[in-house]
Enzyme design. Sequence first.
Site, short mmCIF file in Angstrom:
data_model
loop_
_atom_site.label_atom_id
_atom_site.label_comp_id
_atom_site.label_asym_id
_atom_site.label_seq_id
_atom_site.Cartn_x
_atom_site.Cartn_y
_atom_site.Cartn_z
N CYS A 59 0.61 -49.78 -38.79
CA CYS A 59 0.98 -49.06 -40.00
C CYS A 59 2.33 -49.56 -40.51
O CYS A 59 2.45 -50.71 -40.90
CB CYS A 59 0.96 -47.56 -39.73
SG CYS A 59 1.02 -46.57 -41.23
N HIS B 156 -4.52 -46.74 -37.73
CA HIS B 156 -3.97 -46.31 -36.44
C HIS B 156 -5.02 -46.46 -35.32
O HIS B 156 -5.84 -45.56 -35.14
CB HIS B 156 -3.51 -44.85 -36.53
CG HIS B 156 -2.26 -44.71 -37.33
ND1 HIS B 156 -1.01 -44.80 -36.78
CD2 HIS B 156 -2.07 -44.52 -38.66
CE1 HIS B 156 -0.09 -44.67 -37.72
NE2 HIS B 156 -0.72 -44.50 -38.87
N GLU C 116 -4.59 -46.07 -32.27
CA GLU C 116 -4.29 -45.15 -31.16
C GLU C 116 -4.92 -43.77 -31.34
O GLU C 116 -5.03 -43.03 -30.38
CB GLU C 116 -2.77 -45.03 -30.96
CG GLU C 116 -2.00 -44.26 -32.04
CD GLU C 116 -1.67 -45.09 -33.29
OE1 GLU C 116 -2.31 -46.14 -33.49
OE2 GLU C 116 -0.80 -44.68 -34.07
N SER D 284 10.96 -25.00 -9.93
CA SER D 284 10.71 -23.84 -10.78
C SER D 284 9.39 -23.22 -10.40
O SER D 284 9.06 -22.12 -10.81
CB SER D 284 10.65 -24.30 -12.24
OG SER D 284 9.49 -25.09 -12.42
N GLY D 285 8.60 -23.97 -9.61
CA GLY D 285 7.28 -23.48 -9.27
C GLY D 285 6.23 -24.07 -10.19
O GLY D 285 5.03 -23.95 -9.96
N GLY D 286 6.69 -24.75 -11.23
CA GLY D 286 5.75 -25.39 -12.15
C GLY D 286 5.26 -26.72 -11.58
O GLY D 286 5.71 -27.16 -10.51
N VAL D 287 4.35 -27.34 -12.31
CA VAL D 287 3.73 -28.57 -11.86
C VAL D 287 4.78 -29.68 -11.66
O VAL D 287 4.80 -30.36 -10.64
CB VAL D 287 2.70 -29.06 -12.91
CG1 VAL D 287 2.02 -30.32 -12.46
CG2 VAL D 287 1.68 -27.97 -13.18
N ASP D 288 5.66 -29.82 -12.64
CA ASP D 288 6.58 -30.98 -12.63
C ASP D 288 7.52 -30.94 -11.43
O ASP D 288 7.71 -31.95 -10.75
CB ASP D 288 7.41 -31.02 -13.92
CG ASP D 288 6.55 -30.82 -15.15
OD1 ASP D 288 5.35 -31.13 -15.05
OD2 ASP D 288 7.05 -30.33 -16.16
N SER D 289 8.12 -29.78 -11.19
CA SER D 289 9.07 -29.75 -10.08
C SER D 289 8.34 -29.82 -8.74
O SER D 289 8.85 -30.38 -7.78
CB SER D 289 9.98 -28.53 -10.17
OG SER D 289 9.23 -27.36 -10.15
#
Length: 520
Positions: free
Chosen positions: A89, A176, A178, A230-235
């Site tokens: 683009c 595009h 993508e 934090s208990g979340g997925v990432d941490s």
Amino acid sequence: MSGSAKTTEGETVVVLDFGSQYTQLIVRRVRQLGVYCQILPHTASCEELLSLRPKALILSGSPGSAVGPAAADMDAAILESGLPVLGICYGMQILARMRGGVVQKARAREYGPAVLKVDGPNELFEGCGRTLDVWMSHGDFVAELPQGFSGLAHTSGTPIAAMGQAAAKQYGVQFHPEVEHTQKGIKILGNFLFRIAGCRGGWSMKDFIEDAVDQIRTQVGDQRVLCALSGGVDSAVTAALLNRAIGDRTVCVFVDNGLLRLGEAEQIRRLFREEHPLSFRSLDAADKFLLALRGVEDPEKKRKIIGEMFVQVFREEAARIGGAKFLAQGTLYPDVIESHSASGGPSATIKTHHNVGGLPDDLEFELVEPLRGLFKDEVRLLGRQLGLPEQMLKRQPFPGPGLAVRIIGAVTEDRLRVVREADARVQEELRDYDGFSDIWQSFAVLLPVKTVGGMGDDRTYATVVAVPVAMSTAAMTADWARLPPEFLERLSSRIINEVKGVNRVVYDISPKPPSTIEWE
Ligand code: XMP
């Protein structure tokens, strides 16, 4: 994470970001094709770019115009460096302009689906057929090709919808590839990467784990690392990676900041004590956080305060265990991009995510952020490879500042109670509902307004709760879930009847962009 993946011998593709909302999507598509990919701002110098030893370069789209002196450009030396280039683009327009072609404003903007006719056989469209449905979104167009380039495809509204110069390995597409709506878009990107740029592919999460483990070991040496949980997925995934890299020199610290969802602190303690019995520490700092937040209404101030409080608590904990130089956290790629505006590129900073922007300058810890280059679904994949339980991996994303950014205005104990109880009703109702598999997040937001109602014979003057239910794959864009009216009716009735202090529920029907998923 550095750009070069050892196991694929530095096979990196760089996307030069001109600020398009699709830039991250390009990165994801390239990674899906098994090639490690990262973003640099369009202002990056040729030297900076080449220091990553990229195999190829992709120029993103842009919200701006490529016509006129104010158009965002790039270091001209990059185009002389011999790197294979694909402009998408705006990326095609800027490539055309910088190579001596002519870009003009179109009489009418071409937006949405278009039928692309491929003009003849060429490597970029190899195996794609002669006619393709593609997605367009542009107001400028390439009116004259640069010298040495040929037109490769056209649509009814755009005579040069793709161009290329095979010898220089420089290509451009006005559409595009993508986005999902473009037929064979992945094939076109794959042709560029594998046929034209000579990538071999094969990058995978296993490579990522090996690289990340090496990098963590190099970064921290024989030191200890505090890992903010934090208990979340990432941490959780960050903690598992650290455990693999440095074993019990990882000290996982979970801080109950009083801003968590109903029953969440207990659930996290239970899960992590079972998973990491040796290195798990749980701290109750709710009073401290709530005191620091008292009377604060501005969302960015809340984020900063929470960031500072976290660091204070971690410093105290580091001192208690005899010192720790490093602090690990589960910062993701979109956090980095949204906090600092597309790698320093032209798109605006939207909100300071606590993981990145909320930390004070005098941090005193060196940060360890092994997930900085990954998207959420890649993190889930990584967690699975590291053997984390599904229960942990399927948790919805939850912002670092927690319920503080879901209470519009000041945070009080009672407002926390209301938003927590309302949120629990949203979760309960959705848990039993299997109409949508791609719900990214669902929650309750407490508004700072009261409205009039009547319960029984009594007039009420009580709070409004808003309910967003967002569908997304990486949170860069999102849409609201078209939940059936009967479902919404039951949810609203439960919240109004069961949560004291609420007499009205509204459903959030705003897409991102222009809105964001969290209300603050
Ligand atoms: P927005 O609201 O920007 O959110 O559309 C995108 C995703 O990021 C999460 N989010 C945050 N995560 N700290 C975090 O760790 C934050 O301050 C923060 N703000 C938003 C949000 O929940 C969504 O999944």
